[in-house]
Design a protein around this motif. Structure first.
Motif, PDB file in Angstrom:
ATOM      1  N   GLU A  74       0.839  -1.192   0.000  1.00  0.00           N
ATOM      2  CA  GLU A  74       0.000   0.000   0.000  1.00  0.00           C
ATOM      3  C   GLU A  74       0.876   1.244   0.000  1.00  0.00           C
ATOM      4  OE1 GLU A  74      -2.818   0.024   3.127  1.00  0.00           O
ATOM      5  OE2 GLU A  74      -3.747  -1.873   2.574  1.00  0.00           O
ATOM      6  N   LEU A  75       0.383   2.279  -0.693  1.00  0.00           N
ATOM      7  CA  LEU A  75       1.124   3.527  -0.742  1.00  0.00           C
ATOM      8  C   LEU A  75       1.238   4.155   0.642  1.00  0.00           C
ATOM      9  CD1 LEU A  75      -0.221   5.264  -3.980  1.00  0.00           C
ATOM     10  CD2 LEU A  75       2.016   4.233  -3.621  1.00  0.00           C
ATOM     11  N   LEU A  76       0.185   4.019   1.458  1.00  0.00           N
ATOM     12  CA  LEU A  76       0.143   4.675   2.764  1.00  0.00           C
ATOM     13  C   LEU A  76       0.547   3.699   3.858  1.00  0.00           C
ATOM     14  CD1 LEU A  76      -0.607   7.442   3.917  1.00  0.00           C
ATOM     15  CD2 LEU A  76      -2.907   6.562   4.335  1.00  0.00           C
ATOM     16  N   ASP A  77       1.630   4.048   4.564  1.00  0.00           N
ATOM     17  CA  ASP A  77       2.087   3.244   5.699  1.00  0.00           C
ATOM     18  C   ASP A  77       1.180   3.565   6.896  1.00  0.00           C
ATOM     19  OD1 ASP A  77       3.404   2.196   7.951  1.00  0.00           O
ATOM     20  OD2 ASP A  77       5.365   2.427   7.009  1.00  0.00           O
ATOM     21  N   ARG A  78       0.332   2.608   7.260  1.00  0.00           N
ATOM     22  CA  ARG A  78      -0.660   2.865   8.319  1.00  0.00           C
ATOM     23  C   ARG A  78       0.007   3.084   9.683  1.00  0.00           C
ATOM     24  NH1 ARG A  78      -5.673   1.985   6.306  1.00  0.00           N
ATOM     25  NH2 ARG A  78      -5.801   0.754   4.386  1.00  0.00           N
ATOM     26  N   ARG A  79       1.117   2.411   9.924  1.00  0.00           N
ATOM     27  CA  ARG A  79       1.817   2.586  11.209  1.00  0.00           C
ATOM     28  C   ARG A  79       2.345   4.016  11.327  1.00  0.00           C
ATOM     29  NH1 ARG A  79       6.935   2.342  13.071  1.00  0.00           N
ATOM     30  NH2 ARG A  79       7.714   1.920  10.979  1.00  0.00           N
ATOM     31  N   ALA A 163       9.775  17.426  15.266  1.00  0.00           N
ATOM     32  CA  ALA A 163       9.624  15.969  15.150  1.00  0.00           C
ATOM     33  C   ALA A 163       8.329  15.609  14.427  1.00  0.00           C
ATOM     34  CB  ALA A 163       9.656  15.329  16.534  1.00  0.00           C
ATOM     35  N   PHE A 164       7.246  16.305  14.772  1.00  0.00           N
ATOM     36  CA  PHE A 164       5.943  16.042  14.166  1.00  0.00           C
ATOM     37  C   PHE A 164       5.946  16.387  12.674  1.00  0.00           C
ATOM     38  CE2 PHE A 164       2.025  18.613  13.208  1.00  0.00           C
ATOM     39  CZ  PHE A 164       1.264  17.553  12.744  1.00  0.00           C
ATOM     40  N   LEU A 165       6.491  17.567  12.325  1.00  0.00           N
ATOM     41  CA  LEU A 165       6.540  17.978  10.925  1.00  0.00           C
ATOM     42  C   LEU A 165       7.407  17.042  10.095  1.00  0.00           C
ATOM     43  CD1 LEU A 165       6.830  21.883  11.107  1.00  0.00           C
ATOM     44  CD2 LEU A 165       4.884  20.534  10.313  1.00  0.00           C
ATOM     45  N   PHE A 166       8.524  16.602  10.686  1.00  0.00           N
ATOM     46  CA  PHE A 166       9.414  15.710   9.944  1.00  0.00           C
ATOM     47  C   PHE A 166       8.718  14.374   9.644  1.00  0.00           C
ATOM     48  CE2 PHE A 166      12.583  12.319   9.698  1.00  0.00           C
ATOM     49  CZ  PHE A 166      13.366  12.794   8.662  1.00  0.00           C
ATOM     50  N   CYS A 167       8.053  13.821  10.643  1.00  0.00           N
ATOM     51  CA  CYS A 167       7.345  12.546  10.432  1.00  0.00           C
ATOM     52  C   CYS A 167       6.226  12.701   9.404  1.00  0.00           C
ATOM     53  CB  CYS A 167       6.771  12.047  11.754  1.00  0.00           C
ATOM     54  SG  CYS A 167       7.998  11.319  12.836  1.00  0.00           S
ATOM     55  N   GLY A 168       5.503  13.825   9.489  1.00  0.00           N
ATOM     56  CA  GLY A 168       4.433  14.071   8.530  1.00  0.00           C
ATOM     57  C   GLY A 168       4.964  14.234   7.116  1.00  0.00           C
ATOM     58  N   ALA A 169       6.044  14.994   6.980  1.00  0.00           N
ATOM     59  CA  ALA A 169       6.644  15.199   5.657  1.00  0.00           C
ATOM     60  C   ALA A 169       7.218  13.905   5.112  1.00  0.00           C
ATOM     61  CB  ALA A 169       7.736  16.268   5.753  1.00  0.00           C
ATOM     62  N   ASP A 170       7.813  13.092   6.000  1.00  0.00           N
ATOM     63  CA  ASP A 170       8.364  11.803   5.589  1.00  0.00           C
ATOM     64  C   ASP A 170       7.254  10.898   5.047  1.00  0.00           C
ATOM     65  OD1 ASP A 170      10.600   9.982   5.388  1.00  0.00           O
ATOM     66  OD2 ASP A 170       9.670   8.852   7.011  1.00  0.00           O
ATOM     67  N   LEU A 171       6.082  10.961   5.688  1.00  0.00           N
ATOM     68  CA  LEU A 171       4.941  10.161   5.235  1.00  0.00           C
ATOM     69  C   LEU A 171       4.458  10.638   3.862  1.00  0.00           C
ATOM     70  CD1 LEU A 171       2.836   7.963   5.937  1.00  0.00           C
ATOM     71  CD2 LEU A 171       1.449   9.769   6.966  1.00  0.00           C
ATOM     72  N   ILE A 172       4.364  11.961   3.685  1.00  0.00           N
ATOM     73  CA  ILE A 172       3.940  12.518   2.395  1.00  0.00           C
ATOM     74  C   ILE A 172       4.938  12.155   1.300  1.00  0.00           C
ATOM     75  CG2 ILE A 172       3.526  14.663   1.115  1.00  0.00           C
ATOM     76  CD1 ILE A 172       2.551  15.887   3.771  1.00  0.00           C
ATOM     77  N   GLU A 173       6.224  12.262   1.640  1.00  0.00           N
ATOM     78  CA  GLU A 173       7.271  11.906   0.676  1.00  0.00           C
ATOM     79  C   GLU A 173       7.152  10.439   0.270  1.00  0.00           C
ATOM     80  OE1 GLU A 173      12.007  10.970   0.550  1.00  0.00           O
ATOM     81  OE2 GLU A 173      11.183  11.974   2.309  1.00  0.00           O
ATOM     82  N   GLN A 174       6.916   9.573   1.249  1.00  0.00           N
ATOM     83  CA  GLN A 174       6.799   8.140   0.970  1.00  0.00           C
ATOM     84  C   GLN A 174       5.633   7.863   0.020  1.00  0.00           C
ATOM     85  OE1 GLN A 174       5.168   5.513   4.043  1.00  0.00           O
ATOM     86  NE2 GLN A 174       6.931   4.163   3.747  1.00  0.00           N
TER      87      GLN A 174
END
Length: 735
Positions: A74-79, A163-174
């Motif tokens: 899946e494109l979206l990592d649910r974890r 930390a929150f922005l980095f995780c969110g951006a990492d998810l969008i990038e993925q």
């Protein structure tokens, strides 16, 4: 793989490994193509895999053309989505608590620290692996240090936000990279797992062998390459050639894997191993060329190699010197932390590969195989187009229009046409088919018919073909070729006045035909007038290139009359028609045009053996893949999988667009980093702003890099043109 540090690490691990010949890495496709010696004492696959797995790279072996397991994820990592969502809740709860209570209350602090801890867990894991296993510095370590620094300074909101922005951006990038990866993937994963034999039995596709007969019905995909032995129907070959027009197939026609059966019924006898099928070879070729790095990519990699350590070193010196001089350690530590976040070169690294691999994938879907990013960059600079005539501008399917017999049949003990057919049977030249068809009536009627034995056959470049042909036990020297035969071999062939007059009249009567001389024992016995037709899309092809500002020149070995007729019909200027060229002459023109005086970027388009040197020497060589020779296809930087010439202008537009996107991405990613570093040094950039700059620039670069995926440059090339109808009525020349 997800960053330049991992690419560098793989090269460091494998480049010097005994038995490894070449390592090509596709950062976007997250794959590596490794050419190696499989012997146990060198570098077997198991050893390479073990070395990569020790570095926690998650490596696995994938067979060429096999289905990519990752493509099914899946494109979206649910974890990750859960972590980002939970951190978001704590962050906004902290903001609300800070608004309703005192700014530094225990409740506010606890909410921000909890949100930070939740967000930092995946960052911490990745940072530990990069630091202690791979011994590299990546963005995860830099963000971790920045968060730790912010907590040490008591800036809990900034720490949580970073930390929150980095995780969110990492998810969008993925998600975005995953989308790109799916779009550029061209494999056989969508093919059925089972095929049906003609007897109705179902077997696994991988178990099919040469000689099996498979049944294909309407709506089925053809799963193997072979020859149709029964039935007829309409086949969609657009996934291979990019041609939207379906093709009628019948008995004895060739069927290609990856094609879709629209209607009808076919039984196909497999003649190619499943692992070597067309669809799997094409998919593997597309993946292989995506590992090629262009000039821009190599330049960016060099910048990225020094950018991160340079910024980190500068940040350390800036903190120490600024703190010592001003004694305001808090301010300079804060600026240093901001610089650490900006030290990641991710947006710079992906600036070039995304547009390149997207363009390669789009071109492949429309029937043009571009052999790497470096070719895309060179295609984007092309300003001159050189085209061959026979088999490129024209169809290459010749037909004998007329004959001129110079030696009466009753005076000969042999048939000159039969001797010529015996020679041409050994040749792959387009003219050979016409001569054989003229002798047999139809080449399909040859069956088991035999031709005289031939010895010492050789090709005379730019002239024709020669050899010794058996005539009742005696071998005669036979030459078949153009008018250069008359002056070849020291001019042994002598013509009297009457013969010359007949030849001149015959040539005038067939101004658009190629004259083929048949010479036996230095005596000209027969002349054939052969002609082929101009491809219906040739005029539109030249017009499209001219509108793009290209200078189009036709290079041909044919005579003036034939060539001038063709350029007049397709719209090339007469002064740009160069005739009677040998392969060496074509090569010289290419080199002179690209030389120090003219300095033009030349694209050569051809399909025959005589084009290989010109294809290899030009800035970009383009081979016609459908009817082109294997030598021309291997020499070409681009292979057109169909004979539709209008694919080339569309491919040029695609590569020009991709080059502009690459230049924009590089300029934007480097420029915004430089501006951000300057603002940080001046104290105008906060920590959360640095994260937004870093991750935001990466997302912008990915988004812009996807433009080639949504472009519609091939739309005009799908339009089927009606052939230009020219009524020519010629009376046969009287002998």
């Amino acid at each position: 793989m997800c960053c330049i540090q991992e690419v560098t690490l793989i090269h460091k691990l494998l480049d010097d490994l005994k038995g490894v010949e070449e390592v090509g890495i596709n950062l976007i496709g997250r794959s590596a193509v490794i050419k190696h010696c499989s012997v146990g004492c060198c570098a077997p696959s198991v050893k390479i895999l073990s070395i990569l797995q020790e570095q926690r790279l998650g490596a696995s072996i994938q067979e060429a053309g096999a289905e990519d397991e990752e493509a099914q994820e899946e494109l979206l990592d649910r974890r990750k989505l859960f972590i980002v969502g939970l951190a978001c809740v704590f962050f906004f709860a902290g903001v609300a608590a800070q608004t309703l209570t005192t700014p530094f209350s225990r409740v506010t602090m606890a909410l921000f620290v909890t949100g930070t801890a939740i967000s930092v867990l995946p960052i911490l894991k990745a940072a530990l692996i990069s630091t202690f296993v791979r011994h590299t510095i990546d963005i995860h370590l830099l963000v971790l240090l920045s968060v730790a620094g912010a907590l040490a300074l008591g800036e809990y909101l900034d720490a949580c936000l970073v930390a929150f922005l980095f995780c969110g951006a990492d998810l969008i990038e993925q998600v975005m990279i995953g989308y790109v990866r799916r779009k550029i993937k061209m494999n056989s994963g969508t093919m059925a797992k089972k095929a049906f034999l003609s007897n109705g039995k179902a077997v696994l596709v991988d178990d099919l062998v040469i000689g099996d007969v498979i049944a294909v019905r309407a709506g089925d995909m053809i799963l193997a390459d072979g020859v149709i032995i029964k039935g007829e129907g309409t086949v969609d070959e657009s996934s291979l050639t990019g041609e939207a027009m379906p093709v009628k197939k019948k008995k004895t026609d060739r069927a290609t894997s990856g094609s879709l059966m629209q209607d009808g019924y076919l039984e196909i006898e497999i003649d190619t191993d499943i692992g070597e099928s067309t669809i799997k070879k094409l998919a593997q070729a597309v993946e292989d060329v995506q590992t090629d790095k262009g000039e821009y990519s190599n330049m960016v990699d060099k910048v990225a190699l020094y950018y991160t350590p340079g910024v980190i070193l500068f940040a350390a010196l800036f903190i120490v010197i600024g703190g010592v001089v001003t004694n305001d350690w808090r301010e300079y530590v804060h600026i240093g932390i901001v610089l650490l976040v900006l030290a990641c070169p991710c947006s710079i690294v992906v600036a070039t590969p995304i547009p390149s691999v997207c363009a390669i994938a789009v071109a492949a879907r429309h029937g043009a195989l571009i052999k790497g990013s470096s070719v895309i960059e060179r295609l984007g600079r092309i300003d001159t187009i050189a085209v061959d005539k026979t088999g490129t501008i024209t169809t290459g399917f010749f037909k004998v229009q007329d004959r001129l017999i110079l030696t009466p049949t009753e005076e000969l003990e042999y048939d000159p046409l039969e001797l010529a057919a015996a020679l041409e049977e050994k040749s792959s030249h387009p003219l050979a088919h016409a001569i054989l068809s003229e002798f047999f009536g139809c080449i399909a009627e040859m069956g088991g018919a035999s031709l005289p034995e031939v010895k010492n056959m050789r090709i005379q470049e730019g002239v024709g073909i020669s050899g010794w042909v058996d005539v009742d036990g005696e071998f005669l020297f036979v030459e078949v070729g153009n008018e250069r035969l008359l002056s070849a071999n020291g001019g042994k062939i002598k013509l009297n006045h009457d013969q010359q007059r007949l030849i001149d009249a015959f040539s005038s009567h067939h101004p658009s035909a190629s004259l083929i001389m048949i010479v036996v024992e230095d005596k000209l016995d027969l002349i054939l007038a052969l002609a082929d037709s101009v491809r219906p899309e040739s005029h539109g092809f030249v017009a499209s290139l001219t509108r793009m500002g290209m200078n189009v020149t036709m290079l041909t070995g044919d005579g003036d009359n034939v060539a001038k007729q063709v350029v007049k019909e397709i719209g090339i200027y007469p002064e740009n028609c160069l005739t009677r060229l040998l392969p060496a002459d074509k090569l010289k023109w290419i080199l002179d045009t690209q030389g120090s005086i003219k300095k033009r970027n030349v694209l050569m388009l051809g399909d025959g053996i005589n084009d290989t040197t010109a294809l290899a020497a030009s800035s970009v060589g383009v081979a016609m893949g459908a009817n082109g020779s294997a030598m021309a296809i291997s020499a070409g930087d681009v292979v057109l999988m169909s004979n539709n010439l209008k694919k080339l202008p569309a491919t040029l537009l695609l590569c020009q667009l991709s080059r502009y996107v690459i230049i924009f991405n590089i300029s934007f990613s480097i420029g915004i980093k430089v501006i951000a570093v300057i603002l940080a040094i001046l104290g105008y950039l906060q920590l959360y702003m640095a994260i937004l700059v870093d991750t935001g620039s990466l997302i912008v670069v990915i988004f812009v890099g996807m433009i080639p995926l949504v472009t519609n440059v091939y739309a005009s090339s799908e339009i089927q043109e009606e052939p230009i109808r020219i009524d020519i009525q010629e009376e046969p020349m009287k002998k």
